[in-house]
Write a protein that holds these residues in place. Structure first.
Motif, PDB file in Angstrom:
ATOM      1  N   TRP A 153     104.883  42.029  15.555  1.00 41.78           N
ATOM      2  CA  TRP A 153     104.836  42.923  14.382  1.00 41.78           C
ATOM      3  C   TRP A 153     106.214  43.478  14.023  1.00 41.78           C
ATOM      4  N   GLN A 154     107.116  43.481  15.006  1.00 45.48           N
ATOM      5  CA  GLN A 154     108.484  43.990  14.749  1.00 45.48           C
ATOM      6  C   GLN A 154     109.097  43.331  13.530  1.00 45.48           C
ATOM      7  N   SER A 155     108.961  42.019  13.438  1.00 46.52           N
ATOM      8  CA  SER A 155     109.597  41.322  12.320  1.00 46.52           C
ATOM      9  C   SER A 155     108.940  41.733  11.005  1.00 46.52           C
ATOM     10  N   VAL A 156     107.649  42.063  11.076  1.00 47.88           N
ATOM     11  CA  VAL A 156     106.956  42.544   9.880  1.00 47.88           C
ATOM     12  C   VAL A 156     107.562  43.877   9.436  1.00 47.88           C
ATOM     13  N   LEU A 157     107.770  44.759  10.390  1.00 42.96           N
ATOM     14  CA  LEU A 157     108.349  46.067  10.068  1.00 42.96           C
ATOM     15  C   LEU A 157     109.730  45.889   9.440  1.00 42.96           C
ATOM     16  N   HIS A 158     110.511  44.985  10.021  1.00 43.12           N
ATOM     17  CA  HIS A 158     111.840  44.734   9.461  1.00 43.12           C
ATOM     18  C   HIS A 158     111.751  44.260   8.019  1.00 43.12           C
ATOM     19  N   ALA A 159     110.820  43.350   7.776  1.00 42.31           N
ATOM     20  CA  ALA A 159     110.703  42.769   6.438  1.00 42.31           C
ATOM     21  C   ALA A 159     110.148  43.783   5.441  1.00 42.31           C
ATOM     22  N   THR A 160     109.228  44.641   5.942  1.00 40.51           N
ATOM     23  CA  THR A 160     108.583  45.617   5.062  1.00 40.51           C
ATOM     24  C   THR A 160     109.593  46.597   4.478  1.00 40.51           C
ATOM     25  N   ARG A 161     110.587  46.865   5.254  1.00 41.60           N
ATOM     26  CA  ARG A 161     111.601  47.818   4.882  1.00 41.60           C
ATOM     27  C   ARG A 161     112.171  47.591   3.486  1.00 41.60           C
ATOM     28  N   SER A 162     112.315  46.317   3.128  1.00 40.10           N
ATOM     29  CA  SER A 162     112.987  46.023   1.854  1.00 40.10           C
ATOM     30  C   SER A 162     112.026  46.031   0.671  1.00 40.10           C
ATOM     31  N   GLN A 163     110.745  46.352   0.901  1.00 42.29           N
ATOM     32  CA  GLN A 163     109.808  46.409  -0.219  1.00 42.29           C
ATOM     33  C   GLN A 163     110.137  47.600  -1.120  1.00 42.29           C
ATOM     34  N   PRO A 164     109.882  47.420  -2.435  1.00 44.09           N
ATOM     35  CA  PRO A 164     110.290  48.467  -3.386  1.00 44.09           C
ATOM     36  C   PRO A 164     109.672  49.834  -3.097  1.00 44.09           C
ATOM     37  N   GLU A 165     108.374  49.871  -2.665  1.00 44.38           N
ATOM     38  CA  GLU A 165     107.743  51.192  -2.462  1.00 44.38           C
ATOM     39  C   GLU A 165     108.299  51.927  -1.243  1.00 44.38           C
ATOM     40  N   CYS A 166     109.112  51.222  -0.435  1.00 41.29           N
ATOM     41  CA  CYS A 166     109.680  51.860   0.753  1.00 41.29           C
ATOM     42  C   CYS A 166     111.094  52.357   0.495  1.00 41.29           C
ATOM     43  N   LYS A 167     111.515  52.384  -0.743  1.00 42.88           N
ATOM     44  CA  LYS A 167     112.842  52.856  -1.085  1.00 42.88           C
ATOM     45  C   LYS A 167     112.952  54.314  -0.628  1.00 42.88           C
ATOM     46  N   GLY A 168     114.031  54.638   0.028  1.00 45.68           N
ATOM     47  CA  GLY A 168     114.176  55.995   0.542  1.00 45.68           C
ATOM     48  C   GLY A 168     113.850  56.083   2.023  1.00 45.68           C
ATOM     49  N   LEU A 169     113.385  54.973   2.599  1.00 44.95           N
ATOM     50  CA  LEU A 169     113.144  54.948   4.047  1.00 44.95           C
ATOM     51  C   LEU A 169     114.491  55.027   4.759  1.00 44.95           C
ATOM     52  N   ILE A 170     114.596  55.893   5.743  1.00 45.80           N
ATOM     53  CA  ILE A 170     115.878  56.059   6.433  1.00 45.80           C
ATOM     54  C   ILE A 170     115.880  55.307   7.756  1.00 45.80           C
ATOM     55  N   ARG A 171     114.868  55.556   8.572  1.00 44.33           N
ATOM     56  CA  ARG A 171     114.778  54.812   9.829  1.00 44.33           C
ATOM     57  C   ARG A 171     113.346  54.825  10.347  1.00 44.33           C
ATOM     58  N   TRP A 172     113.114  53.945  11.278  1.00 51.83           N
ATOM     59  CA  TRP A 172     111.804  53.905  11.927  1.00 51.83           C
ATOM     60  C   TRP A 172     112.014  53.524  13.375  1.00 51.83           C
ATOM     61  N   ALA A 173     111.052  53.859  14.198  1.00 52.83           N
ATOM     62  CA  ALA A 173     111.161  53.522  15.613  1.00 52.83           C
ATOM     63  C   ALA A 173     109.773  53.428  16.222  1.00 52.83           C
ATOM     64  N   ILE A 174     109.670  52.553  17.188  1.00 56.04           N
ATOM     65  CA  ILE A 174     108.402  52.401  17.913  1.00 56.04           C
ATOM     66  C   ILE A 174     108.487  53.185  19.217  1.00 56.04           C
ATOM     67  N   ASP A 175     107.428  53.915  19.518  1.00 50.84           N
ATOM     68  CA  ASP A 175     107.339  54.643  20.786  1.00 50.84           C
ATOM     69  C   ASP A 175     106.137  54.075  21.541  1.00 50.84           C
ATOM     70  N   VAL A 176     106.398  53.342  22.603  1.00 51.30           N
ATOM     71  CA  VAL A 176     105.316  52.760  23.394  1.00 51.30           C
ATOM     72  C   VAL A 176     104.891  53.775  24.459  1.00 51.30           C
ATOM     73  N   ASP A 177     103.600  53.928  24.667  1.00 51.75           N
ATOM     74  CA  ASP A 177     103.063  54.960  25.560  1.00 51.75           C
ATOM     75  C   ASP A 177     103.611  56.339  25.174  1.00 51.75           C
ATOM     76  N   PRO A 178     103.417  56.753  23.930  1.00 57.61           N
ATOM     77  CA  PRO A 178     103.986  58.039  23.496  1.00 57.61           C
ATOM     78  C   PRO A 178     103.347  59.200  24.255  1.00 57.61           C
ATOM     79  N   LEU A 179     104.118  60.251  24.481  1.00 54.79           N
ATOM     80  CA  LEU A 179     103.580  61.427  25.179  1.00 54.79           C
ATOM     81  C   LEU A 179     103.123  62.504  24.210  1.00 54.79           C
ATOM     82  N   ALA A 180     103.774  62.565  23.051  1.00 55.40           N
ATOM     83  CA  ALA A 180     103.407  63.592  22.071  1.00 55.40           C
ATOM     84  C   ALA A 180     102.908  62.892  20.818  1.00 55.40           C
ATOM     85  N   ILE A 181     101.695  63.228  20.430  1.00 54.22           N
ATOM     86  CA  ILE A 181     101.138  62.564  19.244  1.00 54.22           C
ATOM     87  C   ILE A 181     100.816  63.612  18.194  1.00 54.22           C
TER      88      ILE A 181
END
Ligand code: ADP
Ligand code: ZN
Ligand code: ZN
Length: 712
Positions: free
Chosen positions: A684-712
Motif C-alpha cells: 500500500w506504500q506505493s499507493v500512498l505515494h501515488a495518491t499524494r499527487s492527486q488534485p484533491e490532496c493539494k496542500g498535503l504536507i506529509r504523512w507517516a505510517i505508525d505500526v503498532d501505534p500506542l496513542a490513537i
C-alpha cells in the motif's frame, strides 16, 4: 578490478521505494563496512549492505556509478545480525533501510573526517584494569532464586513480573554477573525507559562490575549524552571492550558483537516507542533481536503491558513468553502501601484537596515524613475564561487552549509553544474578571502553601527558634526542570530531606527511589477512565502502581504508607484492583474487553497520519488511498482474500486537530493477522505515494505510517 557495492545512505523518510545505492570500489568490502561516499555534491556516511538482504538494488547505469570516497579505517564491519535487525526494523515500520540504519549510528561517525576519526580511535584509553573492593551481592530471596533458576534453565523470552521493590534489578545484576563470568567475551544490554533513570542504574552497575572488569566495562547510551560521549560508548560496545551497555530505547540498535542478554526494565513504559522517524518499539525489537542473536531477553515490570502479559499466558494457551512472578517486596519494607479512595462526590464542589487528605498530609509532615502529590497537568490552570462573554484562552494556531502559567503570568500553548503575557482584561469584551478554570501543578503548589502555612517543619521548633521553619514544598514537572541539572538538583533535595511535600506530574511517579515518602496522593486521576484512548486505563493503572511503589520504602520510618486517590468513581473496577494491588485482576478484565472489541493484542493495528494545510486535504488523501485499497488493490492478483481481513476505517481528524496551523487527520487500519497487515502496508506504500499527487490532496504536507501505534 573494481567491484559494485550496494551502500545504504541516509535518504529521506519515504525513499523506501528507492533502491540501495550502488558504488564502485577497488576492493571487495564485506557487508557492514562503514564507508564514506559521494552523494550529490557532498560526502556522506554509508554502510555497505549485503546484496542478498538489500532486496533489489534496482536498476543502475554503470557509467554513472561513482567511487566510494573511503573506508572508515579501524572500525570492524557491523555484524550480520545488526544488519538483519536494521533491515527488519525498516521493513516492519515501513521506513527506508538507509534512514533507519544511519539514524542508529552515532552522529559523530557522520561528522568526523578520517583524520579526526583516526585520532578518536587512538585516544581509546587502555584498560585501567580491575581492582578495588568487590561489592558483595546480597543473598538472593527465595523468589529471586526461583526466577533466576528459570532464566538459567529456559530460553525465554521472560516476563519478570515483580512488585516494585521486589528485587528485579538485583535479578538483572545477578544474571549479568553470571553471564560475564562464564563467557569472557559476552555482552549484555540493559534498557530503561527514561534518560534520568540511567544515572542511578549506572551507579548500581558500576558499583557491582567496575571492580571486576574495570570502569570501561560499563557504558551508557542515550540522547542526553554529548556526541563525543556517544561515539565513545558506541565504539567501546562495537569493539567489545564494553561488556554492559545501559541505555534508553535507542540502545536497542547498539552494535554488540557478542550480545548474550537483553534486559528491558519497566517494559510497559510508552517511552520505549519512538514518536518520530521509524516509530519503532524498542521493547518489541529487543525480543526480535534476542531471537536473532540467541540472546536471552528479560522484560521486567510491576505492571506489564497488556501485550506482554498476554504473550506470557501459559504455553498451552499459546503463550510465547515465560512469566516469572516475584510478588513480595524485599526485606522489612515488604508491606505494600494501603490504598484509600476518597469519594469526591461528598466533598465541597471544586475542592482541590478533600478534608481527610489535608489532615493526613499535615499529620505526615508534622512527623517528619514526606508527601508526594501527583497531578498530570502542569501550569496553573489549563484554561483562562471570561464568564461575561465566554472567551477562552484558545491558541490562535492550534485547536487547543493555552495554559495559564501564573509564575510568569503567561498563556502558553503546550502544543506549538506560542506564548503571550496574560491580558489585563478579556480581549473580547474588556471584562477585567478573567479567571482560571481547572487546575495544574502550579496551583497545587500554591494551594498547599496556604494550607500548610501554620505547619512547621518537623523538629524545627526549638527553644531558640520558637517559630520554627515553614514546610518546604517543591514542584517537579517539565517547567521546573527545563534547565540542565535542575531535575538532579531537585531530586537531590528530596533525597536529602530538604523537601517535605513534593508536587509533580508523572515525572515524579516513575522509578525514583524516594525512601522517606510515606504518603502519595493522586489529586484527580479520573480523566483516564473516560478517555477515548483504549490504552488510557492501562497507563493510569501502571502510573498509580508506580506512584504507590514510591511510598514506604524506608522501613525505619515504620509508618504504614498510604496511597490516596481522590475520585468521583470510587467503585470503579480499576481502583478496586489497585486497592488490592491486583494487577492480574485488572489485566484479565482489560484483556476481556479488548478481546470482545477485537483490539490489540487480539488484532494488529497501524495508523496513517496526514498533515496538510486544510483538514479536507488531509482527509481526502487518506480516504483516496483507502478507496484505492478497497477497489483497485482488491482486484490485484491474489489480494482479494487478504484485503477482506484488512479493515480500513474512514479518515478522522486527530484529537488535537490543528497544531501550529497545520491540520492533522488519521486513519486506523486493523487486521487480525500481523503478517497480513505487514503485507498490505508494504504494498500500500506505493499507493500512498501515488495518491499524494492527486488534485484533491493539494496542500498535503506529509504523512507517516505508525505500526503498532500506542496513542490513537
Ligand atoms: P526493583 O527493581 O524490583 O524495584 P530492587 O532490585 O531495586 O527492586 O530492590 C529493592 C531494594 O531491595 C534495593 O535497595 C535492593 O538493594 C534491595 N535488595 C534486592 N534484592 C535483595 C536481596 N536479595 N537481599 C537484600 N536486599 C535486596
Ligand atoms: Zn469577555
Ligand atoms: Zn498552539
Amino acid at each position: 578490478m573494481s567491484h559494485w557495492l550496494p551502500v545504504l545512505v541516509h535518504t529521506p523518510a519515504h525513499a523506501a521505494l528507492g533502491p540501495v545505492l550502488t558504488y564502485r570500489s577497488e576492493h571487495l568490502l564485506p557487508a557492514g563496512t562503514l564507508v564514506r561516499v559521494p552523494l550529490g555534491n557532498r560526502e556522506t556516511l554509508g554502510v555497505v549492505w549485503d546484496a542478498a538482504t538489500a532486496e533489489a538494488t534496482g536498476e543502475f547505469d554503470p557509467a554513472k556509478v561513482r567511487d566510494i570516497a573511503g573506508v572508515l579505517e579501524g572500525i570492524p564491519p557491523l555484524s550480520r545480525a545488526w544488519q538483519q535487525l536494521l533491515g527488519f526494523t525498516a521493513a516492519y515500520y515501513q521506513r527506508s533501510a538507509g534512514e533507519v540504519a544511519l539514524a542508529a549510528l552515532p552522529p559523530q561517525l557522520r561528522e568526523l573526517n578520517p583524520e579526526q576519526m583516526a585520532r578518536r580511535l587512538k585516544r581509546k584509553k587502555v584498560d585501567a584494569g580491575a581492582g578495588g573492593a568487590v561489592l558483595a551481592a546480597p543473598a538472593l530471596t527465595p523468589e529471586q532464586a526461583t526466577a533466576i533458576a528459570q532464566i538459567d534453565s529456559q530460553s525465554g523470552p521472560f516476563l519478570l513480573f515483580g512488585a516494585t521493590g521486589s528485587g528485579k534489578t538485583e535479578v538483572y545484576l545477578h544474571c549479568v554477573h553470571k553471564l560475564l563470568a562464564a563467557d569472557p567475551d559476552a555482552q549484555a544490554l540493559v534498557m530503561v525507559p527514561e534518560i534520568n533513570l540511567t544515572p542511578q542504574l549506572e551507579e548500581r552497575f558500576k558499583a557491582r562490575f567496575a571492580p571486576l572488569y574495570g570502569e570501561q566495562a560499563v557504558v551508557s547510551l542515550h540522547s542526553g549524552m554529548t556526541n563525543p560521549q556517544r561515539l565513545k560508548s558506541w565504539l567501546s560496545a562495537h569493539g567489545g571492550a564494553a561488556r554492559i551497555v545501559l541505555g534508553t530505547r535507542m540502545a536497542v540498535f547498539a552494535s554488540l558483537p557478542k550480545l548474550r542478554l537483553i534486559v528491558v526494565d519497566e517494559e510497559h513504559d510508552p517511552s520505549y516507542k519512538s514518536g518520530e522517524g521509524a516509530r519503532y518499539s524498542a521493547r518489541d525489537l529487543a525480543v526480535y533481536r534476542g531471537k536473532l542473536e540467541g540472546a536471552k531477553v528479560i522484560l521486567g515490570s510491576a505492571t506489564p503491558s497488556l501485550e506482554s502479559w498476554h504473550h506470557s499466558r501459559p504455553a498451552e494457551e499459546g503463550g510465547r513468553y515465560l512469566r516469572l512472578h516475584m510478588p513480595s517486596r524485599v526485606g522489612e519494607s515488604s508491606k505494600l502501601p494501603l490504598v484509600r479512595r476518597v469519594d469526591m462526590n461528598h466533598q465541597p464542589r471544586r475542592a482541590i484537596f478533600s478534608t481527610p487528605l489535608i489532615a493526613a498530609i499535615k499529620e505526615r509532615v508534622a512527623r517528619g515524613e514526606q508527601v508526594m502529590v501527583f497531578l498530570n497537568r502542569r501550569g496553573y490552570a489549563p484554561v483562562l475564561t471570561c464568564e461575561d462573554c465566554g472567551w477562552k484562552s484558545e491558541c490562535p494556531h492550534c485547536s487547543a487552549f493555552r495554559v495559564f502559567h501564573k509564575i510568569d503570568r503567561t498563556l502558553r500553548c503546550h502544543h506549538c509553544g506560542f506564548t503571550e503575557r496574560v491580558p489585563r482584561a478579556c480581549p473580547d469584551c474588556g471584562n477585567v474578571d478573567i479567571a482560571p478554570f481547572g487546575r495544574g501543578t502550579e496551583q497545587l503548589e500554591e494551594h498547599l502553601a496556604e494550607l500548610l502555612v501554620d505547619v512547621r517543619r518537623h523538629g524545627s521548633v526549638t527553644p531558640e527558634n520558637p517559630d520554627g521553619e515553614h514546610v518546604r514544598i517543591a514542584r517537579i514537572d517539565a517547567d521546573s526542570t527545563k534547565l540542565k541539572g535542575q531535575l538532579e538538583e531537585q531530586l537531590a533535595a528530596v533525597h536529602a530531606g530538604d523537601v517535605d511535600v513534593l508536587v509533580g506530574t508523572q515525572m515524579i511517579a516513575k522509578g525514583h527511589d524516594f525512601r522517606r515518602i510515606t504518603l502519595v496522593a493522586a489529586v484527580n486521576p479520573d480523566g483516564a477512565l473516560f478517555s477515548s484512548d483504549f490504552r488510557a486505563p492501562e497507563r493510569l493503572f501502571s502510573l498509580l502502581m508506580q506512584a504507590a511503589g514510591r511510598a514506604g520504602r524506608d522501613a525505619t520510618l515504620g509508618a504504614q504508607s498510604e496511597v490516596w486517590l481522590q475520585t468521583f468513581q470510587p467503585e470503579h473496577g480499576l481502583y478496586a484492583a489497585l486497592k488490592k494491588h491486583d494487577y492480574p485482576a485488572f489485566a484479565a478484565q482489560q484483556l476481556k474487553e479488548r478481546e470482545q472489541a477485537n483490539m490489540p493484542p487480539f488484532s494488529a493495528q497501524a495508523l496513517v497520519r496526514a498533515e496538510a494545510k486544510t483538514q479536507e486535504a488531509a482527509q481526502a488523501f487518506l480516504n483516496a488511498a483507502r478507496t484505492f485499497a478497497q477497489t483497485e488493490m482488491a482486484a490485484w492478483d491474489g489480494w482479494a482474500e487478504a484485503l477482506e481481513q484488512v479493515f480500513l476505517y474512514p479518515a478522522v481528524p486527530m484529537a488535537i486537530q490543528r497544531v501550529a496551523n497545520i491540520e492533522r487527520a488519521q486513519m486506523l487500519i486493523e487486521c487480525p493477522s500481523r503478517a497480513t497487515l505487514q503485507q498490505f502496508l508494504t504494498a500500500w506504500q506505493s499507493v500512498l505515494h501515488a495518491t499524494r499527487s492527486q488534485p484533491e490532496c493539494k496542500g498535503l504536507i506529509r504523512w507517516a505510517i505508525d505500526v503498532d501505534p500506542l496513542a490513537i
